[in-house]
Scaffold this active site. Structure first.
Site, PDB file in Angstrom:
ATOM      1  N   LYS A 128      38.398  33.153  42.197  1.00 53.06           N
ATOM      2  CA  LYS A 128      39.391  33.168  42.951  1.00 53.06           C
ATOM      3  C   LYS A 128      40.447  34.432  42.944  1.00 53.06           C
ATOM      4  O   LYS A 128      40.199  35.031  41.910  1.00 53.06           O
ATOM      5  CB  LYS A 128      40.192  32.330  42.976  1.00 53.06           C
ATOM      6  CG  LYS A 128      41.869  31.174  43.525  1.00 53.06           C
ATOM      7  CD  LYS A 128      40.557  30.825  44.790  1.00 53.06           C
ATOM      8  CE  LYS A 128      41.076  30.058  46.147  1.00 53.06           C
ATOM      9  NZ  LYS A 128      40.932  28.937  47.013  1.00 53.06           N
ATOM     10  N   ASP A 168      42.433  31.473  52.047  1.00 46.82           N
ATOM     11  CA  ASP A 168      43.039  30.826  51.160  1.00 46.82           C
ATOM     12  C   ASP A 168      44.306  31.058  52.866  1.00 46.82           C
ATOM     13  O   ASP A 168      44.568  31.208  52.862  1.00 46.82           O
ATOM     14  CB  ASP A 168      42.765  31.122  49.663  1.00 46.82           C
ATOM     15  CG  ASP A 168      43.170  29.882  49.134  1.00 46.82           C
ATOM     16  OD1 ASP A 168      42.258  28.983  49.102  1.00 46.82           O
ATOM     17  OD2 ASP A 168      44.837  29.504  48.428  1.00 46.82           O
TER      18      ASP A 168
HETATM   19  N1  GLU Z   1      39.790  29.147  49.813  1.00 44.13           N
HETATM   20  C1  GLU Z   1      39.225  28.169  50.068  1.00 44.13           C
HETATM   21  C2  GLU Z   1      38.274  26.919  48.907  1.00 44.13           C
HETATM   22  O1  GLU Z   1      39.771  26.806  48.607  1.00 44.13           O
HETATM   23  C3  GLU Z   1      37.434  28.828  50.553  1.00 44.13           C
HETATM   24  C4  GLU Z   1      36.659  29.980  49.515  1.00 44.13           C
HETATM   25  C5  GLU Z   1      35.293  30.026  50.038  1.00 44.13           C
HETATM   26  O2  GLU Z   1      35.209  29.937  51.457  1.00 44.13           O
HETATM   27  O3  GLU Z   1      35.181  30.625  49.185  1.00 44.13           O
HETATM   28  O4  GLU Z   1      37.391  26.678  48.255  1.00 44.13           O
END
Ligand code: GLU
Length: 449
Positions: A128, A168
């Site tokens: 992340k 996100d």
């Molecule tokens: N931010 C999204 C999550 O919390 C998607 C992450 C992604 O697609 O890599 O899962």
């Protein structure tokens, strides 16, 4: 030493080593507490020190992001990428742009992501990233300059086989576009090093809808266990962003009546329920004009705007938190239960505080944690990576069929592992155990790295 003593010692040390990291500690504690039957049956995980290893990110990158606003003034933000665990595949997870972003919040999100990605059945590690940059109130050119500056450093650390960011909170296709463009320029390489791209330049159809649609599919699966379904169910969501809007869309398509949602300014109570026309207005308002839900009440006068208020006091059968961590407190949970809510399906990451979770468990309602029910977004990101590798585009119907299958398989894993470890019907334990076992076994297979 028995498992309980081991876990208590482990948690004491975890608190000492990460003293100020409140949300990270909360997320780890929630997972670890459900693992006790697994450790009891398989002491290898204790001997191999899997818990000690799995809570330590493989790498945290922190950097300076200097950029200029439209008036020429210089600003400095902080950028981060937490590359948490690559046992199952390259690091994968979104980028959050919000003033609340810290190394702590991203560490918690990357930890959750590792388990979530494991549940998707796809070969994805967990990561992340983000910045304390707030896109609200910034012009497109300011957002572009910031995104380019962010990538000027981050491009060293990501890549198609290494780490694949996506969106996100505060980071949608506009931001992904600017980041992808700068990454391509610096590397001279058109690859799938990001997901959440627009379909013209490598994105998957249905990626924007995937998290929300997946949440609704998961809720439908949960209700099926009670021989029930979404038809006629009164629902409330919280955040009216990407996840919230597409959750509302799919719930409505499946016959539910969505009567409440909210944003930073307050909430809307629309007792008649949202419909296609209202959704179209909301999408235009939020995605195109980046406006406030306040305008919804001005456009549809039967709807009530409630400044500064959340949605959890609105009577409903099913509740869908879709905003951010710890948005649903113990008090909110009691209110929901008092008003007859029988299902809580999380669309955001760790939205319910521990006392809210406790209240849902005590009441015996259907309750699913975000890492299971919101995994549809990252799952379709995984499908975007596959399409990029194959240099093909699948139709929306093909992607939707995969998404439905993946959400059903996650739902089944939760229930299977919950009953295997004597926690029948407990989606939290089931999701944690299923996610953990795959990562832990892969770590053991790969040796001490
Ligand atoms: N931010 C999204 C999550 O919390 C998607 C992450 C992604 O697609 O890599 O899962």
């Amino acid at each position: 030493m028995n498992t309980q003593t081991y876990l208590n010692n482990f948690l004491t040390e975890l608190h000492e080593r990460n003293a100020a990291q409140k949300v990270f500690l909360q997320a780890v504690e929630e997972v670890v507490r459900t693992l006790s039957p697994v450790l009891d049956q398989n002491p290898t995980y204790i001997k191999e020190k899997i818990l000690e290893r799995i809570v330590e990110p493989e790498r945290i990158i922190a950097f300076r992001v200097p950029w200029r606003d439209d008036k020429g003034e210089i600003h400095v933000n902080r950028g981060f990428r937490v590359q948490f665990n690559s046992a199952l595949g390259p690091y994968k997870g979104g980028i959050r742009f919000h003033s609340s972003v810290t190394a702590d919040s991203l560490k918690f999100l990357a930890f959750e992501q590792t388990f979530k990605n494991s549940l998707t059945t796809l070969p994805l590690g967990g990561g992340k990233g983000g910045s304390d940059f707030d896109t609200r109130g910034k012009s497109d050119t300011e957002v572009m300059r910031f995104c380019h500056a962010f990538i000027d450093e981050l491009y060293h650390h990501i890549g198609y086989h290494t780490d694949i960011p996506a969106g996100d909170l505060g980071c949608g296709s506009r931001e992904i576009g600017y980041m992808f463009g700068q990454y391509k320029k610096l590397t001279n390489d058109f690859t799938g090093a990001f997901t959440g791209k627009k379909p013209n330049w490598g994105g998957s159809l249905l990626r924007p809808q995937a998290t929300g649609y997946g949440v609704a599919y998961f809720a439908q699966n949960m209700l099926t266990t009670k021989e029930d379904d979404l038809k006629g169910k009164v629902c409330v969501v919280s955040g009216a962003g990407n996840v919230g809007i597409y959750t509302m869309e799919k719930l409505t398509e499946l016959g539910a009546k969505v009567v409440g949602f909210m944003d930073y300014d307050g909430s809307i109570y629309d007792k008649d329920g949202i419909n296609e026309e209202k959704l179209a207005f909301l999408k235009e308002l939020v995605f195109k004009r980046r406006g406030s839900v306040k305008e919804y009440a001005a456009k549809f006068p039967q709807a009530q705007f409630r400044p500064g208020q959340k949605t959890w006091d609105i009577p409903c059968d099913c509740a869908f938190p879709t905003a951010c961590e710890n948005e649903l407190t113990g008090t909110d949970a009691k209110l929901l239960l008092k008003n007859g809510c029988t299902l809580v399906c999380e669309g955001s990451n760790m939205p319910s505080t521990p006392d809210a979770v406790e209240a849902f468990h005590q009441a015996g309602i259907l309750y699913s944690p975000g890492k299971a029910s919101n995994a549809g977004g990252v799952a379709v990101s995984g499908l975007e990576m596959t399409q990029n590798s194959m240099r093909v585009y699948w139709t929306a119907e093909e992607v939707d069929a995969y998404l439905k299958r993946i959400m059903s398989s996650i739902h089944e894993s939760c229930l299977t592992y919950a009953s295997q470890f004597a926690t029948q019907g407990d989606y939290v334990a089931g999701a944690n155990i299923a996610g953990f076992l795959k990562v832990a076994d892969s770590m053991i297979d790969q040796g001490l790295v």
